[in-house]
Design an enzyme around this catalytic site. Structure first.
Site, short mmCIF file in Angstrom:
data_model
loop_
_atom_site.label_atom_id
_atom_site.label_comp_id
_atom_site.label_asym_id
_atom_site.label_seq_id
_atom_site.Cartn_x
_atom_site.Cartn_y
_atom_site.Cartn_z
N TYR A 1 -0.32 106.28 129.88
CA TYR A 1 -1.39 106.87 130.29
C TYR A 1 -0.41 107.30 131.41
O TYR A 1 -0.27 108.63 132.44
CB TYR A 1 -2.39 106.00 131.37
N SER B 1 -1.27 110.98 139.40
CA SER B 1 -1.31 109.68 139.43
C SER B 1 -0.45 108.35 140.16
O SER B 1 0.54 109.22 140.11
CB SER B 1 -2.25 108.25 138.47
#
Length: 306
Positions: free
Chosen positions: A199, A186
């Site tokens: 995350y 990401s």
């Protein structure tokens, strides 16, 4: 000219040359088809099957469609059988390729069952796409509901599954001397990212593991690449409105596969590469300020409601 002036001139010239070379190298990203050409048969030449985790929707579904369109049979893995069957039916009808469905909740450790279902397949491409957020609305670590459970699910899904899927497919790729592994990270992993700490850290693991693995196996003819996108309109992002920096899953996947030969990490599209550079230019003191953290939370809440 004294020694100080000479030193400063040489230093300035070196900086100009350094950034000039970096700029020249970056301009190649504008024309990937010219600088990093990929033949239509490239992916199908890696093997008969592609395996995609999280393949029932979003980015994973788009990868499954794209790879099937390039002549590969695909295995799609996800936890919802109905969505998997719908995706499989659409892929078969659109491309004519074979599709194998594996139902597995990857927030739990089901790697053994997956490995059994993949036995005997000539796997040329693996896309480790599956991933989860602990919560869509960003928040501080201790404010997360059901924190203990969320920690386990995020680590299992974003970290453990990715590592174990590599363990499953790498032996066959090493034996054949070819293969492609795409591990989806990401854009938030490009800097220490508050409010998405768990995350972002899990996705940084994806990057470091992938880069180390590529160094170990690149001489075996295997490409292992991290993809670090920013905004992509998917169920995970609540189908954010598409714009110049938020891409459809199909557009992101089509773009990312053009950069398969650029190295061990890419943002997958030119707009996300520019955004990654911009994020790294922001002073961490500003990014980590309480004001920015509150602003991020309110911004995501507002986007969710619109």
């Amino acid at each position: 000219m004294d020694h100080t002036e000479l030193f400063l001139v040489c230093l300035g010239s070196g900086v100009v040359v350094y950034y000039g070379v970096r700029l020249l190298l970056f301009t190649r990203m504008l024309f990937p088809k010219f600088w990093f050409p990929v033949s239509k048969s490239f992916f199908s030449s890696m093997g008969e099957w592609a395996v995609v985790t999280g393949g029932s929707e979003g980015i994973g579904r788009a990868y499954a469609f794209e790879l099937a369109g390039q002549g590969m049979n695909v295995v799609i893995i996800s936890r919802t059988k109905e969505k998997l069957d719908q995706a499989a039916k659409a892929i078969v009808e659109t491309t004519g390729q074979k599709v194998k469905v594996i139902v597995a909740d990857l927030t739990n450790d089901m790697s053994g069952e997956i490995e059994e279902n993949l036995q005997g397949l000539d796997i040329g491409v693996l896309v480790n796409n599956v991933g989860i957020l602990p919560t869509f609305i960003p928040g501080k670590f201790l404010e997360t509901d059901d924190l203990e459970q969320k920690i386990t699910k995020v680590i299992n899904c974003n970290v453990k599954t990715m590592v174990k899927m590599c363990k499953v497919v790498l032996p066959g790729m090493q034996t054949r001397g070819k293969g492609v592994i795409l591990n989806v990270s990401s854009g938030v992993a490009c800097v220490p990212f508050p409010m998405y700490s768990l995350y972002a850290a899990s996705k940084m693991f994806v990057e470091r593991f992938s880069q180390g693995l590529q160094a170990e196996y690149k001489d075996k003819g295997i490409i292992i690449q991290t993809l670090a996108p920013f905004g992509v309109s998917t169920p995970m992002t609540r189908y954010q409105k598409v714009n110049i920096v938020t891409l459809t899953a199909e557009d992101f996947v089509s773009s990312s596969l053009q950069y398969i030969k650029v190295g061990d990490r890419t943002s997958g599209s030119i707009c996300h590469m520019v955004l990654a550079w911009f994020m790294q230019c922001i002073p961490l003191q500003l990014l980590h300020s309480e004001y920015m953290q509150k602003g991020l939370k309110e911004f995501v809440k507002k986007k969710t409601l619109t």
